[in-house]
Design a protein around this motif. Structure first.
Motif, PDB file in Angstrom:
ATOM      1  N   VAL A 229       0.829  -1.219   0.000  1.00  0.00           N
ATOM      2  CA  VAL A 229       0.000   0.000   0.000  1.00  0.00           C
ATOM      3  C   VAL A 229       0.856   1.259   0.000  1.00  0.00           C
ATOM      4  O   VAL A 229       0.352   2.363   0.229  1.00  0.00           O
ATOM      5  CB  VAL A 229      -0.983   0.009   1.195  1.00  0.00           C
ATOM      6  N   GLY A 230       2.170   1.085  -0.261  1.00  0.00           N
ATOM      7  CA  GLY A 230       3.016   2.254  -0.500  1.00  0.00           C
ATOM      8  C   GLY A 230       3.606   2.933   0.717  1.00  0.00           C
ATOM      9  O   GLY A 230       4.099   4.062   0.620  1.00  0.00           O
ATOM     10  N   ILE A 231       3.570   2.263   1.867  1.00  0.00           N
ATOM     11  CA  ILE A 231       4.154   2.848   3.080  1.00  0.00           C
ATOM     12  C   ILE A 231       5.528   2.229   3.342  1.00  0.00           C
ATOM     13  O   ILE A 231       5.667   1.008   3.311  1.00  0.00           O
ATOM     14  CB  ILE A 231       3.229   2.614   4.300  1.00  0.00           C
ATOM     15  N   SER A 232       6.533   3.082   3.559  1.00  0.00           N
ATOM     16  CA  SER A 232       7.903   2.606   3.807  1.00  0.00           C
ATOM     17  C   SER A 232       8.381   3.020   5.191  1.00  0.00           C
ATOM     18  O   SER A 232       8.058   4.114   5.667  1.00  0.00           O
ATOM     19  CB  SER A 232       8.877   3.218   2.790  1.00  0.00           C
ATOM     20  N   ILE A 233       9.188   2.166   5.789  1.00  0.00           N
ATOM     21  CA  ILE A 233       9.692   2.425   7.137  1.00  0.00           C
ATOM     22  C   ILE A 233      11.207   2.274   7.141  1.00  0.00           C
ATOM     23  O   ILE A 233      11.738   1.275   6.648  1.00  0.00           O
ATOM     24  CB  ILE A 233       9.050   1.444   8.132  1.00  0.00           C
ATOM     25  N   HIS A 234      11.875   3.273   7.693  1.00  0.00           N
ATOM     26  CA  HIS A 234      13.327   3.227   7.828  1.00  0.00           C
ATOM     27  C   HIS A 234      13.728   3.640   9.232  1.00  0.00           C
ATOM     28  O   HIS A 234      13.086   4.503   9.829  1.00  0.00           O
ATOM     29  CB  HIS A 234      14.003   4.206   6.838  1.00  0.00           C
ATOM     30  N   ALA A 235      14.792   3.027   9.730  1.00  0.00           N
ATOM     31  CA  ALA A 235      15.393   3.496  10.971  1.00  0.00           C
ATOM     32  C   ALA A 235      16.897   3.458  10.804  1.00  0.00           C
ATOM     33  O   ALA A 235      17.420   2.698   9.977  1.00  0.00           O
ATOM     34  CB  ALA A 235      14.955   2.632  12.147  1.00  0.00           C
ATOM     35  N   PHE A 236      17.575   4.277  11.570  1.00  0.00           N
ATOM     36  CA  PHE A 236      19.051   4.316  11.485  1.00  0.00           C
ATOM     37  C   PHE A 236      19.588   4.824  12.816  1.00  0.00           C
ATOM     38  O   PHE A 236      18.867   5.426  13.612  1.00  0.00           O
ATOM     39  CB  PHE A 236      19.492   5.205  10.319  1.00  0.00           C
ATOM     40  N   VAL A 237      20.882   4.562  13.010  1.00  0.00           N
ATOM     41  CA  VAL A 237      21.525   5.010  14.250  1.00  0.00           C
ATOM     42  C   VAL A 237      21.825   6.494  14.140  1.00  0.00           C
ATOM     43  O   VAL A 237      22.500   6.941  13.205  1.00  0.00           O
ATOM     44  CB  VAL A 237      22.798   4.189  14.535  1.00  0.00           C
ATOM     45  N   TYR A 238      21.302   7.242  15.096  1.00  0.00           N
ATOM     46  CA  TYR A 238      21.372   8.695  15.044  1.00  0.00           C
ATOM     47  C   TYR A 238      22.455   9.241  15.973  1.00  0.00           C
ATOM     48  O   TYR A 238      23.065  10.266  15.715  1.00  0.00           O
ATOM     49  CB  TYR A 238      20.011   9.251  15.451  1.00  0.00           C
ATOM     50  N   ARG A 239      22.678   8.551  17.070  1.00  0.00           N
ATOM     51  CA  ARG A 239      23.709   8.988  18.015  1.00  0.00           C
ATOM     52  C   ARG A 239      24.224   7.756  18.743  1.00  0.00           C
ATOM     53  O   ARG A 239      23.445   6.871  19.107  1.00  0.00           O
ATOM     54  CB  ARG A 239      23.140  10.008  19.009  1.00  0.00           C
TER      55      ARG A 239
ATOM     56  N   TYR B 281      16.985  13.926   8.579  1.00  0.00           N
ATOM     57  CA  TYR B 281      16.813  12.744   7.729  1.00  0.00           C
ATOM     58  C   TYR B 281      16.610  13.121   6.256  1.00  0.00           C
ATOM     59  O   TYR B 281      16.907  12.341   5.359  1.00  0.00           O
ATOM     60  CB  TYR B 281      15.672  11.857   8.242  1.00  0.00           C
ATOM     61  N   GLN B 282      16.119  14.329   6.007  1.00  0.00           N
ATOM     62  CA  GLN B 282      15.913  14.739   4.618  1.00  0.00           C
ATOM     63  C   GLN B 282      17.240  14.924   3.876  1.00  0.00           C
ATOM     64  O   GLN B 282      17.291  14.840   2.659  1.00  0.00           O
ATOM     65  CB  GLN B 282      15.123  16.056   4.524  1.00  0.00           C
ATOM     66  N   GLU B 283      18.268  15.205   4.636  1.00  0.00           N
ATOM     67  CA  GLU B 283      19.583  15.421   4.011  1.00  0.00           C
ATOM     68  C   GLU B 283      20.308  14.106   3.758  1.00  0.00           C
ATOM     69  O   GLU B 283      21.420  14.089   3.239  1.00  0.00           O
ATOM     70  CB  GLU B 283      20.453  16.286   4.922  1.00  0.00           C
ATOM     71  N   LEU B 284      19.727  12.991   4.175  1.00  0.00           N
ATOM     72  CA  LEU B 284      20.410  11.701   4.100  1.00  0.00           C
ATOM     73  C   LEU B 284      19.830  10.849   2.980  1.00  0.00           C
ATOM     74  O   LEU B 284      18.678  11.035   2.573  1.00  0.00           O
ATOM     75  CB  LEU B 284      20.250  10.955   5.428  1.00  0.00           C
ATOM     76  N   ASP B 285      20.618   9.902   2.528  1.00  0.00           N
ATOM     77  CA  ASP B 285      20.136   8.910   1.569  1.00  0.00           C
ATOM     78  C   ASP B 285      19.834   7.642   2.353  1.00  0.00           C
ATOM     79  O   ASP B 285      20.739   6.893   2.726  1.00  0.00           O
ATOM     80  CB  ASP B 285      21.219   8.649   0.510  1.00  0.00           C
ATOM     81  N   LEU B 286      18.570   7.418   2.627  1.00  0.00           N
ATOM     82  CA  LEU B 286      18.203   6.328   3.530  1.00  0.00           C
ATOM     83  C   LEU B 286      18.482   4.947   2.932  1.00  0.00           C
ATOM     84  O   LEU B 286      18.480   3.951   3.640  1.00  0.00           O
ATOM     85  CB  LEU B 286      16.738   6.458   3.958  1.00  0.00           C
ATOM     86  N   SER B 287      18.767   4.909   1.636  1.00  0.00           N
ATOM     87  CA  SER B 287      19.121   3.610   1.050  1.00  0.00           C
ATOM     88  C   SER B 287      20.520   3.181   1.487  1.00  0.00           C
ATOM     89  O   SER B 287      20.937   2.054   1.227  1.00  0.00           O
ATOM     90  CB  SER B 287      19.035   3.696  -0.477  1.00  0.00           C
ATOM     91  N   LEU B 288      21.250   4.085   2.142  1.00  0.00           N
ATOM     92  CA  LEU B 288      22.619   3.759   2.579  1.00  0.00           C
ATOM     93  C   LEU B 288      22.672   3.224   4.018  1.00  0.00           C
ATOM     94  O   LEU B 288      23.759   3.002   4.544  1.00  0.00           O
ATOM     95  CB  LEU B 288      23.503   5.005   2.458  1.00  0.00           C
ATOM     96  N   ILE B 289      21.518   3.077   4.646  1.00  0.00           N
ATOM     97  CA  ILE B 289      21.532   2.671   6.062  1.00  0.00           C
ATOM     98  C   ILE B 289      22.347   1.408   6.264  1.00  0.00           C
ATOM     99  O   ILE B 289      23.167   1.323   7.189  1.00  0.00           O
ATOM    100  CB  ILE B 289      20.081   2.464   6.572  1.00  0.00           C
TER     101      ILE B 289
END
Lengths: 357, 357, 357, 357
Positions: free
Chosen positions: B146-156, B166-174
């Motif tokens: 249904v077109g919903i995507s979820i991403h998480a990454f280590v922030y600190r 997060y907008q400045e990041l390329d989340l495909s690189l997590i």
């Protein structure tokens, strides 16, 4: 989805400008002594117009119990109650019928349900929290009978922060000033900060700290109903809340494990921990130490300033609300935080009874 | 209390050194296409021993589905599954049978239930989260349809913070590095920080950020199951989590209302907000903007250092664990955060269907 | 929707020809002593092929516990379990893939979910009740520790009826014959009736009676979870059940109130009722008298006879199943009725703990 | 335990002689058109004093809606409501304070909760069913919008039985006589039978039949929330109900499988069954045929006759109630049966929406 709790369970109803706000408390055990003055006192702590730093909108909120209490005690049967809406100046809101106020729930309710009671926020109004305060007051009476106490106080307003730990404070002084900060000097600066926001027709946010004492070991139901997870769920369900942390919280993530671990020691009162970064909860279960937590409140969205927005027909427009507003929701949110904590603690106090035959 | 979700509902079971960890997913609709490789990939992202900065304990976690899937699709019937425990060196734990490790759940489980499976933490072990990753993977497959995507990454990690939104990041690189931070330079510093903790036989905490995109307007069930309240509940139920904030979070409480409000604008893609302090949720309901949130993880309690504690007979003693440990749980917690977010989103996606006839 | 119970809660999974049938029991208190032989014995009472009057399909159903039990006792943590499917002659069913068997769930599952596991009924197979027997056995062990006993027996097969009240019977003789009727003479006639149905490639229905003794006063949660309402809910959820009555049941509706009322008397063992038309439950709450009830089972739908039906493409067709069938489900349903009653009683035994502080 | 339904959920409160009876309907979708006259009409069908064959106690039961309805439609928000108690002759009941009426809930409530509101049965009074009639009326309005109709009628009073199937009756005639039996001749004999019971200061029981038409295929959630299991649960929760059967029910257990199976046939209106012993439900899921069921009501316990009993101090005593009584509860129970059926159908209608993405 308007119910909270597993066995001590509040179901809430009501819109800000409908007939009234109310609820049903199901699962309250028989034998809780009902102190009506205490309950009214809790409502008075939440009500608008109680001081110069809250909205001047006057609401005399009196709860009418409809069932479940007989000869001064709960009966084990559901407790229905209603608080009638009186100050219903619905016409004040007709200009908001077709426009979406920024950072309110107008837009999302309209899109979700296809219609909405636009008057004063309808169901999304913080007036709904009256029902929580009533139920929370009954939960507090239950907890009082078993020795558990709940306190909350304003910890930060904008940048004005209380630079003391709760152990250094006298929590009996929380209600000694209108901002509900138990440190007189900080309270004065907080009040000034709120008055400044009011003069600017603007709002200011901050943090409320909650403290629960007298908790026996063993409250909390892993893995998904850890005590702190249910507390967080409860707090994040309060209007305007943006964050929750308990014990060492976000700051504790900067410590190393060897600094953060709470080592066990033997004391006259049994096993205790030397420090309490755990905030009284380990593995989701209370360990007998004090529980403490912080709740972040955004500056609320109702401003008396001109703002850009869109209307129902998707045209851009401006709104410029007039009248009264609440420059800071924190003083009135203190009893709501306490109420929600009381609901969680009462629920888990009862749930623990079924851990054993 | 081992179930999560209202209609898309995971019930989890299992101890770290019992036969296995597993669960039942009830309420998954028929017709979700099951990609077994994807599910295994999610498990691999969580498994120990995957890199030099996680515990070297090796677990080859493979899920066995027992029901609910037929000819590659879900059937609307409950999906049972199990991940067998293999690396069961139970004897390693016999020395922990009678002693309570600091800041673990040993003491509280023992007091709550009167007994406990002491081997490797038993039910309180983070190994239980495997079940969540499996269920979360299925939720992700549902959401993908249904077109919903979820991403998480280590922030600190400790004090090493990612200084970008997060907008400045390329989340495909997590997953492009072992710490799961999508910024190569920061990732390197994080890895160094974790290695330092490992050398010290210590642990380090930090923050994971989650981002949900493609969310339609209307998810979230006020007043107690606001979308962010359920997200917070989900995150706070993960082992070692001490705090949750969404949108502007704790920092946003320092802004004034006029700075914080997200004004509505008309765009080519419909009504949007100019800013997104609301974190994609207004009045507890998604507004179509990105949802983002932070989750605080404490430094985990298992250290390879001598520590003071007490034993079952309430005598003070010392423990000094040997062997392997996990200096930082964050890289492996990324898929768990994503899994829990997926469970919440899938649940609310389905719940929204019953807002209308 | 695959969960049963409020606090003692079974979640079941599995299809008849998938990997296995299993479940999770959540909310079982710590300290229940697990008697594995007893549990296996209960499964053996349910298994096919146990006598000449049941299906000759052989299933050796052995439960494998995956969690929640340690050193012979429950731990308060969820109990996961699985019974592996072995006799999976899936090919036997390929001819049923595209046709809807009369009075089975083939048609309704196909229409509801858009697809179905057609092999042996899939999720709708009575094989799923194995999970209930396992959970019921644990509930029985719990109840045994508090003095509550549950018995069920075959009361009527077709027109062959046991003309005695349960007080006139020796319930220890239930398993003394293959039809599970504690009256030897009636049992013989029932067996003959079932054998006749078998010879005709047909099936026969009937009634099972359940009796619960040793129940303390106070079990049952009005108004919607009255003890008998939850019992009825439990029984009507068993495959092939068409009716439920308790106490005087349908026949009692022919009495006048003055005949039907159970007057209170004082006895050496406290307050009792002279008669027990109430079936041990008044106002939805147990009154300390025996609970008894009847459960109606239809003749099951699997016949070895030619029958008219339609296929997936809505064409009329004939089916003519070959092989083994179960001429009467009642003897094997006895442990299922007992199991479901045990689940209800265990649940309410625990719920009663939270009626008081 | 005072809530009913999974997603369309009624929580009820109130005692017969407290302030009022009421409830909250949560999960009602937005957009249901509210017909207040219809709702009042349903209440009038339940109210005492409506005819010579019901109790002459007069209650003018008017519902006051407190929330959830705006501009004539439901809003997706909870619907709170209250019916005020007016005819509160509490003093009439002071003589019942210390004595347990036979076959009432006095004794079990006292023992369960340690106290009770003795006035008129308190929470156990059938007056509580008003809340169900209100919620059921709203459920009926919802179902009407999707083409589902619910009817109930008196099928048997004592030995006076309606010797026709529901297909032979004109269900629009149910309310054409005071006993609510759609066959004029039988109705007359039923009325005579009730009057006879009244003259004897006694009561008479019987059976109500329910019929649901216009049901789409696919309602019902196996394995524990089969449509008939939830219907049975609903009916058995009504005061004085002792049994429930659907489709062929208890009588059907006397047929052979080959007689009982409902073979599928192809018709102009799609796949249908030739017979309907299944009562419109197969495998727990509606198959598109009419649903029909029977509900057994005992003769109610309130007699105007001297009866033996015990008091609070466990002394034997006599009671001899005076005043008005209800010789037969069936005519007034018809709308309650319909209401509970409507709640179940509305719930499952909504639940079906989440079977697919």
């Amino acid at each position: 989805m308007n119910s909270f709790g597993q066995v001590f369970r509040l179901t809430s109803f009501g819109e800000s400008h409908g007939r009234g706000i109310g609820g049903v408390i199901d699962g309250c055990p028989a034998g809780v002594e009902i102190d009506l003055e205490f309950i009214q006192h809790e409502l008075d702590r939440r009500k608008p117009g109680q001081s110069k730093i809250t909205t001047q909108r006057m609401e005399s909120d009196q709860v009418e119990f409809l069932s479940g209490i007989f000869e001064g005690k709960t009966q084990g049967t559901p407790i229905g109650f209603v608080i009638w809406n009186k100050d219903q100046h619905s016409n004040d809101y007709s200009n908001l019928k077709d426009v979406f106020r920024p950072s309110h729930a107008d837009y999302t309710y309209q899109k979700k349900y296809g219609s909405r009671d636009h008057r004063g926020g309808g169901r999304s109004s913080a007036r709904e929290t009256i029902a929580r305060v009533v139920a929370g007051a009954i939960a507090k009476l239950l907890l009082r009978q078993v020795g558990i106490s709940i306190h909350a106080f304003v910890y930060r307003v904008g940048e004005v922060e209380l630079k003391k730990s709760y152990q250094e404070l006298d929590l009996s002084l929380i209600d000694s000033n209108i901002v509900r900060c138990p440190d007189a000097e900080t309270a004065e600066r907080m009040i000034a900060r709120i008055e400044e926001a009011g003069r600017n027709h603007d709002t200011v946010g901050g943090v409320i700290q909650g403290v629960v004492t007298g908790v026996p070991v063993g409250l909390g139901e892993p893995v998904f109903n850890k005590l702190h997870a249910d507390l967080g769920h409860a707090m994040l369900g309060i209007n305007a809340v943006k964050g929750f942390e308990y014990g060492s919280g976000f700051d504790g993530t900067r410590l190393s494990g060897s600094e953060h671990n709470d080592v066990f020691v033997k004391t006259e009162s049994g096993i205790r921990t030397k420090t309490n970064h755990s905030g009284g909860i380990q593995g989701g279960i209370s360990n007998g130490e004090d529980i403490y937590f912080n709740v972040a409140f955004k500056p609320i969205a109702t401003l008396l300033k001109e703002q850009q927005t869109v209307d129902k027909d998707e045209n851009e427009t401006l709104i410029n609300p007039k009248g009264r507003h609440d420059p800071c929701v924190l003083p009135r949110a203190v009893p709501i935080v306490e109420a929600m904590a009381a609901l969680v603690l009462a629920d888990h106090y009862l749930l623990r009874k079924i851990n054993h035959l």
